[in-house]
Design an enzyme around this catalytic site. Structure first.
Site, PDB file in Angstrom:
ATOM      1  N   LYS A 141      -1.474   6.357 -22.964  1.00 11.83           N
ATOM      2  CA  LYS A 141      -0.672   6.735 -24.273  1.00 11.83           C
ATOM      3  C   LYS A 141       0.690   6.546 -23.939  1.00 11.83           C
ATOM      4  O   LYS A 141       1.738   6.079 -24.679  1.00 11.83           O
ATOM      5  CB  LYS A 141      -1.131   7.958 -24.638  1.00 11.83           C
ATOM      6  CG  LYS A 141      -2.575   8.416 -25.006  1.00 11.83           C
ATOM      7  CD  LYS A 141      -3.201   9.138 -24.197  1.00 11.83           C
ATOM      8  CE  LYS A 141      -4.720   9.024 -24.308  1.00 11.83           C
ATOM      9  NZ  LYS A 141      -5.570  10.413 -24.304  1.00 11.83           N
ATOM     10  N   PHE A 178     -20.408  13.301 -25.427  1.00 15.80           N
ATOM     11  CA  PHE A 178     -20.255  12.562 -26.629  1.00 15.80           C
ATOM     12  C   PHE A 178     -19.894  10.752 -26.048  1.00 15.80           C
ATOM     13  O   PHE A 178     -19.824  10.111 -26.686  1.00 15.80           O
ATOM     14  CB  PHE A 178     -18.994  12.918 -27.094  1.00 15.80           C
ATOM     15  CG  PHE A 178     -17.484  13.202 -26.252  1.00 15.80           C
ATOM     16  CD1 PHE A 178     -17.384  14.255 -25.728  1.00 15.80           C
ATOM     17  CD2 PHE A 178     -16.781  11.981 -26.244  1.00 15.80           C
ATOM     18  CE1 PHE A 178     -16.280  14.399 -24.999  1.00 15.80           C
ATOM     19  CE2 PHE A 178     -15.553  12.302 -25.534  1.00 15.80           C
ATOM     20  CZ  PHE A 178     -15.356  13.527 -24.855  1.00 15.80           C
ATOM     21  N   PHE A 235      -7.944  20.105 -24.946  1.00 15.83           N
ATOM     22  CA  PHE A 235      -8.362  18.634 -24.866  1.00 15.83           C
ATOM     23  C   PHE A 235      -9.856  18.542 -24.155  1.00 15.83           C
ATOM     24  O   PHE A 235      -9.868  19.292 -23.308  1.00 15.83           O
ATOM     25  CB  PHE A 235      -7.236  17.743 -24.387  1.00 15.83           C
ATOM     26  CG  PHE A 235      -7.766  16.228 -24.404  1.00 15.83           C
ATOM     27  CD1 PHE A 235      -7.753  15.567 -26.033  1.00 15.83           C
ATOM     28  CD2 PHE A 235      -7.938  15.653 -23.444  1.00 15.83           C
ATOM     29  CE1 PHE A 235      -8.193  14.446 -25.959  1.00 15.83           C
ATOM     30  CE2 PHE A 235      -8.391  14.373 -23.659  1.00 15.83           C
ATOM     31  CZ  PHE A 235      -8.452  13.751 -24.733  1.00 15.83           C
ATOM     32  N   THR A 236     -10.456  17.958 -24.459  1.00 20.37           N
ATOM     33  CA  THR A 236     -11.919  17.561 -23.963  1.00 20.37           C
ATOM     34  C   THR A 236     -11.750  17.710 -22.294  1.00 20.37           C
ATOM     35  O   THR A 236     -12.483  18.597 -21.661  1.00 20.37           O
ATOM     36  CB  THR A 236     -12.633  16.080 -24.379  1.00 20.37           C
ATOM     37  OG1 THR A 236     -11.635  15.254 -24.109  1.00 20.37           O
ATOM     38  CG2 THR A 236     -13.257  16.387 -25.648  1.00 20.37           C
ATOM     39  N   TYR A 238       0.763  -1.259   0.081  1.00 17.12           N
ATOM     40  CA  TYR A 238      -0.116  -0.004  -0.144  1.00 17.12           C
ATOM     41  C   TYR A 238       0.921   1.275  -0.017  1.00 17.12           C
ATOM     42  O   TYR A 238       0.668   1.921  -0.766  1.00 17.12           O
ATOM     43  CB  TYR A 238      -0.903   0.077   1.187  1.00 17.12           C
ATOM     44  CG  TYR A 238      -1.682   1.213   1.137  1.00 17.12           C
ATOM     45  CD1 TYR A 238      -3.017   1.335   0.569  1.00 17.12           C
ATOM     46  CD2 TYR A 238      -1.540   2.405   1.932  1.00 17.12           C
ATOM     47  CE1 TYR A 238      -3.880   2.242   0.471  1.00 17.12           C
ATOM     48  CE2 TYR A 238      -2.197   3.511   1.846  1.00 17.12           C
ATOM     49  CZ  TYR A 238      -3.328   3.531   1.118  1.00 17.12           C
ATOM     50  OH  TYR A 238      -4.307   4.587   0.995  1.00 17.12           O
TER      51      TYR A 238
HETATM   52  C1  LIG Z   1      -5.826  11.099 -23.537  1.00 15.75           C
HETATM   53  C2  LIG Z   1      -5.438  12.560 -23.130  1.00 15.75           C
HETATM   54  C3  LIG Z   1      -5.634  13.013 -21.907  1.00 15.75           C
HETATM   55  C4  LIG Z   1      -6.656  12.236 -20.688  1.00 15.75           C
HETATM   56  O1  LIG Z   1      -6.080  11.298 -20.543  1.00 15.75           O
HETATM   57  P1  LIG Z   1      -6.772  10.098 -19.920  1.00 15.75           P
HETATM   58  O2  LIG Z   1      -5.724   8.965 -19.470  1.00 15.75           O
HETATM   59  O3  LIG Z   1      -7.665   9.478 -20.884  1.00 15.75           O
HETATM   60  O4  LIG Z   1      -7.630  10.590 -18.964  1.00 15.75           O
HETATM   61  C5  LIG Z   1      -5.184  14.382 -21.634  1.00 15.75           C
HETATM   62  N1  LIG Z   1      -4.577  15.135 -22.866  1.00 15.75           N
HETATM   63  C6  LIG Z   1      -4.170  14.459 -23.844  1.00 15.75           C
HETATM   64  C7  LIG Z   1      -3.324  15.287 -24.980  1.00 15.75           C
HETATM   65  C8  LIG Z   1      -4.878  13.308 -24.266  1.00 15.75           C
HETATM   66  O5  LIG Z   1      -4.415  12.831 -25.239  1.00 15.75           O
END
Ligand SMILES: *Cc1c(COP(=O)(O)O)cnc(C)c1O
Length: 482
Positions: free
Chosen positions: A266, A455, A132-133, A80
């Site tokens: 990513k 979305f 970004f969203t 932990y």
């Molecule tokens: C995907 C992404 C995020 C958010 O990351 P999550 O792991 O999906 O929460 C933020 N900024 C960029 C540029 C992204 O591509």
């Protein structure tokens, strides 16, 4: 090495890995796909993965791990508090980025939540090259506002500019002048600018923009989620960078910023996230949010197995052979579709190939979601799942009217190291078929519309019986079974 050369044919990208484990795919017949799409409310986020042939929704959390990443998972140290795995990850990241402190989080938006929570007050302004969203939603949730200052040419669909993600320095100066530096919560630059087509920022532009911010005492933040592609583009496209290693370029970039955060879904081929901070006081101030929202400071919501894999994944990100793959496959897809006359965002960026839906279905009004309609149609025509990046992904204006997006795109993501070239050729073929039958595509309307990030979970329906007609045309050309 950036690219394999060919002797007797046009070069194509070559996979620099071999397949060790596979997952069977299935291709549902077109009429069944129509039923599945209807059940999903014409929203590709709501489809089940088993009903999809080519899942090009996103590059998030679906990148293939290497053998070395998987084997590293076995040595994960479960605890932990004080897991040795965390200290290894901390050492790897602080080593690569040269920043002192790491705050672990469960994913990228958690970093955005915490950074916004710490800096944004009602009425404050956040400067971005582009939103970004999730990064925007966290700022507006707290009563802040986002100023998107990408250069105008970044929004031009067809272009040969190498760095369309660059921020406009004159606009930055004017914005600081107008808002007053004290009302600017931070400047956030996004590497591999997602929503304009995975387009990179140059090192030079990052340097100049952060210099301006520093002159005014404004905190600088790098969203490094898509840094891997951006590093490839800096090395291959930016003057004077060819002789520098990926590791050197990464360090030069990190040195410009006070805070670097990333989604490890990513960056690093895994799952998770992290905020790297230079300043001790800032680190301690954000620490509390980690323990409150994410987990203890030595895991932040990540599993230790994922963290071990990431340690290797971060190192693989420093390998030009590995990070060249995504951009090369995307470039192939974009170049071929462009040759076939399909309006694509050019030059190809990182993360995915982007179709300019506004041009493809110019007969669909913006309020009927051209990109949303096109992406739904693409699932019907070949079981390909893309993502809408346009008006449907925006939130409505405060008065309830649609906020028409500045770009209206369908994104075909290329999860890293996942698809082969023949699968890419299949996608090119089906997109071309759909382009030639674009007059059959009609609009969509909401039947269930969530207030935020609609979305993701919204449900829609077709404004006419166009999906049935499109499927019949598809079957006429390809048969009942596909
Ligand atoms: C995907 C992404 C995020 C958010 O990351 P999550 O792991 O999906 O929460 C933020 N900024 C960029 C540029 C992204 O591509």
């Amino acid at each position: 090495m950036a690219e394999i050369k060919f002797y007797n044919r046009e070069p194509v990208p070559v996979e620099m890995h071999k397949v060790k484990i596979v997952q069977k795919l299935s291709l549902l017949p077109a009429r069944e796909r129509l039923n599945k799409l209807r059940e999903a409310g014409f929203n590709t986020f709501m489809l089940h993965n088993g009903d999809i042939f080519m899942d090009m929704l996103t590059d998030s959390g679906v990148n293939a791990m290497s053998d070395n990443m998987q084997s590293a998972m076995l040595r994960a140290d479960d605890a932990y508090a004080g897991s040795e795995t965390f200290y290894r990850m901390n050492e790897k990241l602080t080593g690569i980025f040269g920043m002192k402190y790491l705050l672990p989080t469960h994913q990228g938006r958690a970093c955005e939540h915490i950074i916004a929570q710490h800096f944004v007050k009602p009425g404050s302004c956040v400067i971005m090259n582009y939103h970004f969203t999730t990064s925007k939603a966290h700022v507006t949730r707290l009563g802040g506002r986002v100023e998107e200052l990408v250069k105008d040419e970044g929004l031009v669909v067809k272009s040969n500019l190498p760095f369309k993600g660059n921020i406009d320095l004159d606009k930055v100066k004017a914005c600081i002048e107008k808002e007053g530096a004290e009302n600017i919560a931070y400047m956030r630059l996004e590497a591999g600018t997602n929503l304009i087509g995975g387009q990179p920022i140059s090192y030079e532009n990052m340097k100049e923009a952060t210099d301006i911010a520093k002159q005014h005492g404004i905190v600088t933040v790098l969203d490094a989620s898509l840094l891997q592609d951006n590093l490839y583009f800096i090395k291959t496209r930016e003057a004077g960078m060819q002789d520098k290693s990926i590791r050197e370029i990464t360090r030069m970039i990190a040195d410009l910023f006070d805070i670097v955060y990333f989604s490890a879904r990513k960056f690093g081929f895994g799952r998770g996230g992290g905020i790297m901070v230079r300043d001790e006081e800032m680190f301690h101030a954000m620490e509390d949010y980690i323990t409150m929202f994410e987990g203890f400071l030595t895991y932040g919501g990540m599993s230790v197995k994922e963290m071990e894999a990431l340690i290797i994944g971060f190192e693989e990100t420093m390998d030009m052979d590995i990070i060249s793959q995504g951009p090369q496959f995307i470039n192939h897809c974009v170049t071929e579709l462009d040759k076939l006359g399909v309006p694509m965002v050019t030059p190809g960026g990182g993360l995915g190939a982007h179709i300019d839906a506004r041009q493809v279905v110019d007969h669909i009004p913006a309020e009927q979601y051209p990109a949303g309609s096109l992406v739904a149609a693409l699932y019907l025509c070949g079981g390909i799942r893309g993502m809408e990046r346009g008006t449907l992904s925006e939130e409505r204006n405060p008065d309830g009217t649609e906020h028409i997006a500045s770009v209206e795109m369908v994104r075909l993501a290329f999860p890293r190291r996942v698809f082969t070239l023949s699968q890419t050729e299949y996608v090119i073929d089906r997109v071309k078929w759909l382009y030639d039958h674009r007059h059959l595509i009609g609009g969509l309307k909401f039947v269930h519309e969530p207030k935020t990030l609609r979305f993701f979970t919204g449900k829609l329906e077709a404004v006419s019986d166009w999906p049935e007609k499109l499927v019949e045309a598809y079957i006429a050309d390809f048969g009942e079974d596909q």
